[in-house]
Design an enzyme around this catalytic site. Structure first.
Site, PDB file in Angstrom:
ATOM      1  N   CYS A 172       0.831  -1.210   0.000  1.00 38.76           N
ATOM      2  CA  CYS A 172       0.000   0.000   0.000  1.00 38.76           C
ATOM      3  C   CYS A 172       0.864   1.258   0.000  1.00 38.76           C
ATOM      4  CB  CYS A 172      -0.919  -0.045   1.225  1.00 38.76           C
ATOM      5  SG  CYS A 172      -1.732   1.503   1.622  1.00 38.76           S
ATOM      6  N   CYS A 212      -0.032   3.981   2.527  1.00 41.92           N
ATOM      7  CA  CYS A 212       0.353   3.553   3.876  1.00 41.92           C
ATOM      8  C   CYS A 212       1.797   3.950   4.161  1.00 41.92           C
ATOM      9  CB  CYS A 212       0.209   2.039   4.029  1.00 41.92           C
ATOM     10  SG  CYS A 212      -1.472   1.424   3.817  1.00 41.92           S
TER      11      CYS A 212
END
Length: 109
Positions: free
Chosen positions: A33, A36
């Site tokens: 991700c 993230c």
């Protein structure tokens, strides 16, 4: 990776997060991700500055599928703040530091 933030697993979640005396922030994330990875150093800075008031954890959703499912975490990064065993704040998606601090103002000021 984040130095001020410990990982928490499905097995530890109840004891570490839900039964905590102080508010707990959990960053739900995954290796793949991108957003993230953007938000991780920001949270690490905030944890370094405010870790006395709020406990910070990160949870890898790929390694720990039970907890994210039980809290309907569908998109990541999702940041949940738990207080007294309940979700009291949810922040979805990468945000700049100022925006995250603003969201957390109730807990850190």
């Amino acid at each position: 990776m984040a130095d001020n933030i410990s990982a928490v697993t499905d097995a530890e979640f109840d004891a570490q997060v839900l039964k905590s005396d102080k508010p707990v922030l959990v960053d739900f994330w995954a290796e793949w991700c991108g957003p993230c990875r953007q938000v991780a150093p920001i949270l690490d800075e905030i944890a370094g500055a405010h870790g006395d008031k709020i406990t910070f954890f990160k949870m890898n959703v790929d390694e720990n599928p039970v907890t994210p499912a039980s809290y309907r975490v569908t998109g990541i990064p999702t940041i949940n703040v738990y207080q007294g065993g309940e979700v009291v704040k949810t922040i979805v998606g990468a945000r700049p530091k100022a925006a995250i601090l603003n969201e957390l103002a109730d807990f850190i000021n």
